[in-house]
Design an enzyme around this catalytic site. Structure first.
Site, short mmCIF file in Angstrom:
data_model
loop_
_atom_site.label_atom_id
_atom_site.label_comp_id
_atom_site.label_asym_id
_atom_site.label_seq_id
_atom_site.Cartn_x
_atom_site.Cartn_y
_atom_site.Cartn_z
N LYS A 202 0.88 -1.19 0.00
CA LYS A 202 0.00 0.00 0.00
C LYS A 202 0.91 1.22 0.00
O LYS A 202 1.44 1.62 1.02
CB LYS A 202 -0.87 -0.01 1.27
N GLU A 277 9.13 1.87 11.13
CA GLU A 277 10.23 2.81 10.82
C GLU A 277 9.60 4.20 10.83
O GLU A 277 8.87 4.54 9.90
CB GLU A 277 10.83 2.51 9.44
N CYS A 311 13.73 10.93 6.69
CA CYS A 311 13.53 10.60 8.12
C CYS A 311 14.78 10.87 8.93
O CYS A 311 14.70 11.29 10.09
CB CYS A 311 13.10 9.14 8.25
P1 NAD Z 1 2.21 8.89 7.20
O1 NAD Z 1 2.35 8.18 8.51
O2 NAD Z 1 1.21 9.96 7.08
O3 NAD Z 1 1.84 7.83 6.05
C1 NAD Z 1 2.65 6.71 5.76
C2 NAD Z 1 1.80 5.64 5.12
O4 NAD Z 1 0.83 5.20 6.06
C3 NAD Z 1 1.02 6.10 3.89
O5 NAD Z 1 0.98 5.04 2.94
C4 NAD Z 1 -0.38 6.34 4.44
O6 NAD Z 1 -1.39 6.20 3.48
C5 NAD Z 1 -0.46 5.24 5.49
N1 NAD Z 1 -1.42 5.50 6.57
C6 NAD Z 1 -1.84 6.68 7.06
N2 NAD Z 1 -2.73 6.48 8.06
C7 NAD Z 1 -2.86 5.14 8.19
C8 NAD Z 1 -3.62 4.30 9.08
N3 NAD Z 1 -4.42 4.80 10.00
N4 NAD Z 1 -3.48 2.96 8.96
C9 NAD Z 1 -2.66 2.45 8.04
N5 NAD Z 1 -1.93 3.17 7.17
C10 NAD Z 1 -2.03 4.51 7.27
O7 NAD Z 1 3.67 9.37 6.83
P2 NAD Z 1 4.09 10.27 5.59
O8 NAD Z 1 3.69 11.67 5.85
O9 NAD Z 1 3.67 9.59 4.34
O10 NAD Z 1 5.70 10.14 5.68
C11 NAD Z 1 6.51 10.97 6.43
C12 NAD Z 1 6.91 10.28 7.72
O11 NAD Z 1 7.58 9.05 7.44
C13 NAD Z 1 7.91 11.12 8.51
O12 NAD Z 1 7.55 11.10 9.87
C14 NAD Z 1 9.23 10.38 8.31
O13 NAD Z 1 10.19 10.58 9.32
C15 NAD Z 1 8.76 8.97 8.24
N6 NAD Z 1 9.78 8.14 7.60
C16 NAD Z 1 10.50 7.26 8.36
C17 NAD Z 1 11.51 6.49 7.78
C18 NAD Z 1 12.35 5.52 8.59
O14 NAD Z 1 13.04 4.71 8.00
N7 NAD Z 1 12.31 5.57 9.90
C19 NAD Z 1 11.78 6.64 6.41
C20 NAD Z 1 11.04 7.56 5.67
C21 NAD Z 1 10.03 8.30 6.27
#
Ligand code: NAD
Length: 504
Positions: A202, A277, A311
């Site tokens: 997804k 992550e 991140c």
């Molecule tokens: P997000 O949490 O908004 O979304 C991430 C994914 O989760 C998307 O596919 C979204 O559709 C899905 N999602 C959202 N709500 C959900 C729910 N209730 N249930 C299941 N899935 C759901 O994050 P974002 O804004 O897309 O990405 C940015 C974040 O990702 C930042 O906090 C960044 O630090 C983090 N990130 C972490 C890493 C790591 O390796 N630690 C790497 C890249 C990004």
């Protein structure tokens, strides 16, 4: 106001041919199909706001269909039963196909996400390909162990023979964010496939295009039906249904810390395994003996690479008081020289942020920091026809309790603070809910290794930042997550350990 150059050379024929499909579908059990409701949503080029295509707005029933396909492929299909060498060859073949299409993938990633082309073309997509090659090697090394026991109640003349097997965990839900879509997706697909799992992917609703193209290319490699399924849609609909589905054995999630909590809640119904992550607020520490010619551009790159939407971005800069002014002036000079524009323009060093909404969130953080007493040394503007660019920003005169210091801004904004000694900087660096990564710049090996030991972070870089390799585990402590992607550690996410104990 900065000038944002939106001119570009356009995408190549292959990327345009993909975009010409216009309406993009889900991939379930080897077939491309629309979602049950027929609902779609637009995906746009964040730099211009122009429409790129329509994406399926899937919901719980589409997740059900995909999970059934993945379940069948896992329970009775050939993939988990193939020899490790056959799975290894498939992963290598996938890598070759991706490599042959790297220019197209990089251009689509730029159009969909906004990033400068070089970020995808030379860093992230080669990194994605490397994941498949690394885990192609690991597929043939899923070794258990033989265990000598002290059992002494076996029948006379018999022996105990005990060993462990590493077996695939089952059906995996892979949920990924928008900031580096292809490489983060590869970090999940490659080890899960190597282990023999089946997958429902997804992607983020903001960046589904490259996931769709990736799955098309992977399908070309001849993966059996149902092994890799793709469902697009919103997190609150398709994502939540995947995380809570009782027939999914494992969720591997990359995204924000707040969504990570929602995933945990959703996963508890069938106690599925979870890897998280999550976000970060990573410190970069510049010691008085650092080579500033390397440390200043290093600190600038740590925050401004991919517009700070990384991140592990070095978003808290701690420079020793004796070099503080020189460091912050140097980082601001670098920031002011960054060329911003459309990611497809070869001159562009920093593209648009993912959306106008995200850019205004970043701008709100800057405004709030100013209100709380921070000084804007450079940047701080929002620009572009779609309002999706933020100029690279340095904030000084910040205090540890300000939101700009404590929260993940996820944009090109660094907060800079001076320090006087090692204890002070280690305490300050560790004073965060996050613990994803950290950087230390110093010529002193003893200080570097001692500080590295004391920092609460999943990764520490010394005289560098954000060096990635498929062999290196990446992940966080504290609220930056559970578990690791990449490297041997990632394989364990997709394996269960079975103990077999026999009387022979
Ligand atoms: P997000 O949490 O908004 O979304 C991430 C994914 O989760 C998307 O596919 C979204 O559709 C899905 N999602 C959202 N709500 C959900 C729910 N209730 N249930 C299941 N899935 C759901 O994050 P974002 O804004 O897309 O990405 C940015 C974040 O990702 C930042 O906090 C960044 O630090 C983090 N990130 C972490 C890493 C790591 O390796 N630690 C790497 C890249 C990004």
């Amino acid at each position: 106001m900065s000038i944002i150059d939106l001119s570009n050379n356009g995408a190549n024929d292959a990327a345009n041919a993909f975009l010409a499909k216009n309406v993009h579908k889900n991939f379930v059990d080897g077939e491309w199909d629309t979602c049950a409701s027929g609902a779609t949503f637009e995906t746009i080029d964040p730099a211009t706001g122009g429409r790129l295509g329509d994406i399926q707005r899937s919901a719980a029933e589409d997740i059900d269909t995909a999970v059934s396909a993945a379940r069948k492929a896992f329970d009775t299909g050939p993939w988990p039963r193939m020899t490790p060498l056959e799975r290894s060859q498939m992963l290598w073949k996938i890598a070759d196909i991706l490599e042959a299409n790297i220019d197209e993938l990089a251009e689509l990633e730029t159009l969909d996400q906004g990033k400068a082309l070089y970020v995808g073309r030379w860093a992230e997509i080669p990194g994605a390909i490397a994941q498949f090659r690394y885990f192609a090697g690991m597929a043939t090394k899923l070794e258990g162990s033989t265990i000598p026991t002290s059992i002494n109640y076996q029948p006379e003349g018999k022996e105990v023979f005990a060993y462990t097997l590493k077996q695939p965990v089952g059906v995996v839900g892979a949920i990924v964010p928008w900031n580096s879509p292809l490489v983060l997706t590869a970090m999940k697909l490659a080890p899960a496939l190597a282990a023999g799992c089946t997958i429902i992917l997804k992607p983020s609703e903001d960046t589904s295009l490259t996931a769709i193209r990736l799955v098309e290319l992977i399908a070309e490699a001849g993966l059996p039906n149902g092994v890799l399924n793709l469902i697009t849609g919103y997190g609150s609909e398709a994502g939540a249904a995947l995380a809570s589905h009782p027939q999914v054995d494992k969720v591997s999630f990359t995204g924000s810390t707040s969504t990570g909590r929602a995933i945990l809640d959703a996963a508890k119904g069938n106690l599925k395994r979870v890897t998280l992550e999550l976000g970060g607020k990573s410190p970069v520490i510049i010691m008085p003996d650092a080579d500033l010619d390397a440390a200043i551009p290093g600190a600038a790159n740590a925050i401004y690479f991919n517009g700070g939407q990384v991140c592990i971005a070095g978003s808290r800069l701690y420079a020793h008081r004796s070099v503080f002014d020189k460091v912050v002036e140097g980082v601001a000079t670098q920031a002011n020289q960054i060329k911003q524009g459309h990611g497809l323009n070869p001159e562009t060093q920093m593209g648009a942020l993912i959306s106008k909404q995200h850019a205004s969130k970043v701008a709100d953080y800057i405004a709030e920091g100013k209100k709380a007493g921070a000084s804007v040394l450079c940047g701080g503007e929002t620009a572009g026809p779609n309002g999706s660019f933020v100029t690279p920003t340095v904030l000084t005169d910040v205090k540890p309790d300000m939101r700009v210091v404590r929260e993940e801004i996820f944009g090109p904004v660094v907060v800079a603070m001076p320090f006087d000694d090692i204890d002070e900087v280690v305490t300050a660096a560790n004073d965060s809910d996050y613990g994803l990564a950290a950087g230390i710049w110093t010529e002193g090996l003893s200080n570097a290794t001692r500080i590295a030991n004391r920092l609460r972070a999943g990764t520490v870089w010394i005289n560098s930042h954000a060096m990635y390799d498929a062999s290196l585990p990446i992940g966080g402590v504290k609220q930056s997550g559970w578990g690791r992607d990449s490297g041997q550690a990632a394989l364990e996410n997709y394996l269960d350990l079975k103990t077999v104990c026999a009387i022979v």
